[in-house]
Enzyme design. Structure first.
Site, PDB file in Angstrom:
ATOM      1  N   ASP A 202      11.047  12.475   3.250  1.00 34.39           N
ATOM      2  CA  ASP A 202      11.382  11.142   3.061  1.00 34.39           C
ATOM      3  C   ASP A 202      12.533  10.718   3.905  1.00 34.39           C
ATOM      4  OD1 ASP A 202      12.172   8.572   2.032  1.00 34.39           O
ATOM      5  OD2 ASP A 202      11.531   9.085  -0.252  1.00 34.39           O
ATOM      6  N   ALA A 259      -1.141   8.904  -5.084  1.00 34.63           N
ATOM      7  CA  ALA A 259      -0.356   7.515  -4.717  1.00 34.63           C
ATOM      8  C   ALA A 259      -1.169   6.303  -4.344  1.00 34.63           C
ATOM      9  CB  ALA A 259       0.675   8.004  -3.414  1.00 34.63           C
ATOM     10  N   ARG A 260      -1.354   6.550  -2.805  1.00 37.09           N
ATOM     11  CA  ARG A 260      -2.483   5.249  -2.293  1.00 37.09           C
ATOM     12  C   ARG A 260      -3.295   5.792  -1.471  1.00 37.09           C
ATOM     13  NH1 ARG A 260      -1.322   2.651  -6.094  1.00 37.09           N
ATOM     14  NH2 ARG A 260      -0.663   0.577  -6.327  1.00 37.09           N
ATOM     15  N   ASP A 284      -6.590  10.593  -6.923  1.00 37.67           N
ATOM     16  CA  ASP A 284      -6.726   9.657  -7.832  1.00 37.67           C
ATOM     17  C   ASP A 284      -6.902   8.219  -7.127  1.00 37.67           C
ATOM     18  OD1 ASP A 284      -6.506   8.545 -10.569  1.00 37.67           O
ATOM     19  OD2 ASP A 284      -4.524   7.906  -9.938  1.00 37.67           O
ATOM     20  N   GLU A 289     -11.580   1.455  -3.021  1.00 38.83           N
ATOM     21  CA  GLU A 289     -11.647   1.654  -4.411  1.00 38.83           C
ATOM     22  C   GLU A 289     -12.574   0.431  -5.119  1.00 38.83           C
ATOM     23  OE1 GLU A 289      -7.965   2.291  -6.542  1.00 38.83           O
ATOM     24  OE2 GLU A 289      -7.643   3.956  -5.113  1.00 38.83           O
ATOM     25  N   HIS A 309      -8.386   6.425 -10.308  1.00 44.23           N
ATOM     26  CA  HIS A 309      -7.026   5.679 -10.018  1.00 44.23           C
ATOM     27  C   HIS A 309      -6.504   5.167 -11.422  1.00 44.23           C
ATOM     28  CE1 HIS A 309      -4.561   2.620  -7.517  1.00 44.23           C
ATOM     29  NE2 HIS A 309      -3.798   2.911  -8.377  1.00 44.23           N
ATOM     30  N   GLY A 311      -3.783   7.397 -12.683  1.00 44.23           N
ATOM     31  CA  GLY A 311      -2.645   8.408 -12.783  1.00 44.23           C
ATOM     32  C   GLY A 311      -1.281   7.453 -13.490  1.00 44.23           C
TER      33      GLY A 311
HETATM   34  N1  LIG Z   1      -2.220   6.400  -9.261  1.00 44.97           N
HETATM   35  C1  LIG Z   1      -1.481   5.447 -10.054  1.00 44.97           C
HETATM   36  O1  LIG Z   1      -1.964   5.151 -10.675  1.00 44.97           O
HETATM   37  C2  LIG Z   1      -0.068   5.219  -9.450  1.00 44.97           C
HETATM   38  C3  LIG Z   1       0.291   5.315  -7.894  1.00 44.97           C
HETATM   39  N2  LIG Z   1       1.391   4.773  -7.735  1.00 44.97           N
HETATM   40  C4  LIG Z   1       1.865   5.035  -6.233  1.00 44.97           C
HETATM   41  O2  LIG Z   1       2.770   6.409  -5.952  1.00 44.97           O
HETATM   42  C5  LIG Z   1       3.545   6.203  -5.013  1.00 44.97           C
HETATM   43  C6  LIG Z   1       4.919   6.314  -5.214  1.00 44.97           C
HETATM   44  O3  LIG Z   1       5.532   5.335  -6.121  1.00 44.97           O
HETATM   45  P1  LIG Z   1       6.891   5.266  -6.714  1.00 44.97           P
HETATM   46  O4  LIG Z   1       7.638   6.602  -6.663  1.00 44.97           O
HETATM   47  O5  LIG Z   1       7.109   4.181  -7.649  1.00 44.97           O
HETATM   48  O6  LIG Z   1       7.532   4.220  -5.616  1.00 44.97           O
HETATM   49  P2  LIG Z   1       9.096   4.295  -4.815  1.00 44.97           P
HETATM   50  O7  LIG Z   1       8.939   3.156  -4.271  1.00 44.97           O
HETATM   51  O8  LIG Z   1       9.774   4.778  -5.883  1.00 44.97           O
HETATM   52  O9  LIG Z   1       9.247   5.693  -3.651  1.00 44.97           O
HETATM   53  C7  LIG Z   1       8.432   5.573  -2.931  1.00 44.97           C
HETATM   54  C8  LIG Z   1       9.261   6.631  -1.803  1.00 44.97           C
HETATM   55  O10 LIG Z   1       8.660   6.618  -0.584  1.00 44.97           O
HETATM   56  C9  LIG Z   1       9.580   6.688   0.560  1.00 44.97           C
HETATM   57  N3  LIG Z   1       8.869   6.620   1.974  1.00 44.97           N
HETATM   58  C10 LIG Z   1       8.954   5.494   2.536  1.00 44.97           C
HETATM   59  N4  LIG Z   1       8.547   5.665   3.636  1.00 44.97           N
HETATM   60  C11 LIG Z   1       8.242   6.968   3.840  1.00 44.97           C
HETATM   61  C12 LIG Z   1       7.403   7.703   4.809  1.00 44.97           C
HETATM   62  N5  LIG Z   1       7.300   7.116   6.092  1.00 44.97           N
HETATM   63  N6  LIG Z   1       7.185   8.936   4.488  1.00 44.97           N
HETATM   64  C13 LIG Z   1       7.528   9.547   3.395  1.00 44.97           C
HETATM   65  N7  LIG Z   1       8.303   8.702   2.371  1.00 44.97           N
HETATM   66  C14 LIG Z   1       8.478   7.646   2.508  1.00 44.97           C
HETATM   67  C15 LIG Z   1      10.633   5.878  -0.043  1.00 44.97           C
HETATM   68  O11 LIG Z   1      11.764   6.152   0.670  1.00 44.97           O
HETATM   69  C16 LIG Z   1      10.699   6.191  -1.526  1.00 44.97           C
HETATM   70  O12 LIG Z   1      11.524   6.957  -1.738  1.00 44.97           O
HETATM   71  C17 LIG Z   1       3.338   4.497  -4.482  1.00 44.97           C
HETATM   72  O13 LIG Z   1       2.389   4.806  -3.376  1.00 44.97           O
HETATM   73  C18 LIG Z   1       2.562   3.934  -5.696  1.00 44.97           C
HETATM   74  O14 LIG Z   1       1.864   2.777  -5.295  1.00 44.97           O
HETATM   75  C19 LIG Z   1       2.469   4.449  -8.612  1.00 44.97           C
HETATM   76  C20 LIG Z   1       2.242   4.477 -10.003  1.00 44.97           C
HETATM   77  C21 LIG Z   1       0.728   4.707 -10.293  1.00 44.97           C
HETATM   78  O1  LIG Z   2       0.370   1.982  -8.501  1.00 49.06           O
HETATM   79  C1  LIG Z   2      -0.502   1.896  -9.234  1.00 49.06           C
HETATM   80  O2  LIG Z   2      -1.395   2.596  -8.909  1.00 49.06           O
HETATM   81  C2  LIG Z   2      -0.564   1.450 -10.617  1.00 49.06           C
HETATM   82  O3  LIG Z   2      -1.207   2.068 -11.460  1.00 49.06           O
HETATM   83  C3  LIG Z   2      -0.060   0.113 -10.914  1.00 49.06           C
HETATM   84  O4  LIG Z   2       0.508  -0.319  -9.732  1.00 49.06           O
HETATM   85  P1  LIG Z   2       1.761  -1.028  -9.681  1.00 49.06           P
HETATM   86  O5  LIG Z   2       2.963  -0.286  -9.870  1.00 49.06           O
HETATM   87  O6  LIG Z   2       1.759  -2.032 -11.010  1.00 49.06           O
HETATM   88  O7  LIG Z   2       1.590  -1.960  -8.420  1.00 49.06           O
END
Ligand SMILES: NC(=O)C1=CN([C@@H]2O[C@H](COP(=O)(O)OP(=O)(O)OC[C@H]3O[C@@H](n4cnc5c(N)ncnc54)[C@H](O)[C@@H]3O)[C@@H](O)[C@H]2O)C=CC1
Ligand SMILES: O=C(O)C(=O)COP(=O)(O)O
Length: 343
Positions: A202, A259-260, A284, A289, A309, A311
């Site tokens: 990170d 994640a994405r 996921d 999508e 999607h 998670g």
């Molecule tokens: N599948 C789903 O339903 C869900 C997916 N997500 C996704 O999960 C991911 C993580 O979410 P959070 O932990 O809440 O986000 P967060 O913002 O807390 O953490 C993201 C981390 O990525 C790091 N980062 C930034 N640039 C980077 C790079 N070039 N290489 C590696 N790391 C880097 C940041 O420093 C940060 O620590 C996001 O993509 C979010 O959209 C979140 C919630 C639900």
């Molecule tokens: O990040 C996801 O995939 C979610 O489930 C919801 O997204 P959000 O944090 O609400 O932008």
């Protein structure tokens, strides 16, 4: 707001966040709140940015009508566009019950002095737990064993789980985390409890973190039997893991992405799965999508575990989102500094 007055709040739930939960949390936090519950009755792309909301849509009309006279909006996905903001001059605070206020036009809000907050971390536990579940599913082939072997009255487990097919355990396994934020740090904690050898990449996290090994991306890829992605999608992280990066993994590695989708080059992943460079993937999220019917991923049989999607979706998330949002409304009402404000 003016002391003594009751604050007028619209609690606009949709898709996943229930208006009644928001309303209850706000009333509990603020006391003097006149909360109007609004169940948005139109379908929006579940996690789409505001750009996907059509201008002059029914959704905007519904928001404008509901917001008449309200100072506060708590919403998950309601479009807070330039037009909505222009039509609602009383609106002073927008709290978005999600990880980022992607449904709000931030520039327009800034120009009008509207504070915009969001609710980070509300689904971090749900997503982290789901990630570990997906990892275990891919490593131990749980979905493949479930239906064909037991539900159909067959007991072929002994032949299905040959030495080659029986999969890996997390204990002692080198696992690389790309991204160490709210979700990634929780995943790390759980993996450590399993005894996995956890590495982290990170670029915004420095020094030793919780005793974990922090590496460069290339080193992490070279050493990890499993990689799991937890970065946010930004211009910098789009396509972070492509053919070159997958080629650095040890042969037969496993890829997890909750994640994405666009963090990962899906075509390159399919190539790697076909060649055996990657033995399994648990996904996921996807480049597009819903996953298109012609996606190559769908032709990869039991090398992939695919979920739509979800998670971040657990029951507790709606409650956590409502609580985080209500606490922010409470701070605003009391004139305290806001915790997660972008304007
Ligand atoms: N599948 C789903 O339903 C869900 C997916 N997500 C996704 O999960 C991911 C993580 O979410 P959070 O932990 O809440 O986000 P967060 O913002 O807390 O953490 C993201 C981390 O990525 C790091 N980062 C930034 N640039 C980077 C790079 N070039 N290489 C590696 N790391 C880097 C940041 O420093 C940060 O620590 C996001 O993509 C979010 O959209 C979140 C919630 C639900
Ligand atoms: O990040 C996801 O995939 C979610 O489930 C919801 O997204 P959000 O944090 O609400 O932008």
């Amino acid at each position: 707001m003016t002391a003594g007055n009751s604050v007028r709040v619209v609690a606009a739930g949709d898709h996943f966040v229930l208006p009644s939960l928001i309303a209850r949390a706000v009333e509990h936090e603020v006391g003097r709140a006149d909360v109007r519950e609004l169940r948005l009755g139109w379908p929006l792309e579940p996690f789409g940015p505001v750009a996907e909301v059509q201008e002059a849509s029914d959704a905007e009309d519904e928001m404008i009508e509901a917001l008449a006279g309200a100072q506060v909006l708590v919403t998950q996905m309601g479009p807070v566009t330039e037009r909505v903001l222009a039509a609602c001059p009383d609106l002073k605070l927008v709290v978005v019950c999600r990880g980022g206020p992607v449904n709000v036009n931030l520039d327009a809000a800034k120009r009008r002095d509207v504070r915009v907050c969001f609710a980070p971390g509300r689904n971090a536990a749900a997503t982290a737990e789901f990630t570990v579940g997906m990892m275990l599913a891919a490593l131990r082939r749980i979905p493949q064993a479930h239906d064909p072997l037991v539900r159909q009255g067959s007991w072929e487990g002994a032949t299905y789980y040959t030495y080659e097919r029986s999969g890996l355990e997390l204990e002692d396994l080198p696992v690389g985390l790309v991204g160490y934020g709210a979700v990634g740090s929780r995943v790390a904690r759980v993996l450590c409890a399993f005894g996995a050898r956890v590495m982290v990449y990170d670029p915004y996290v420095h020094g030793e973190i919780h005793g974990l090994r922090v590496t460069s991306l290339d080193e992490l890829l070279r050493r990890s039997q499993v990689i799991t992605l937890h970065a946010r999608l930004t211009p910098e992280t789009r396509g972070l893991i492509g053919a070159r990066e997958l080629g650095l993994l040890p042969s037969g590695a496993v890829v997890v992405n909750v994640a994405r989708g666009p963090l990962l080059d899906e075509g390159a992943l399919c190539d790697a799965l076909e060649s055996g460079q990657v033995s399994a993937a648990a996904l996921d999220t996807y480049e597009r999508e819903p996953l298109p019917a012609q996606s190559r991923l769908l032709g990869l049989g039991d090398r992939v575990v695919l979920t739509p999607h979800l998670g971040g979706a657990s029951r507790a998330v709606a409650e956590k989102a409502a609580r985080i949002a209500a606490e922010e409304v409470g701070r605003w009402v009391r004139g305290e500094p806001l915790a997660h404000c972008l304007t």
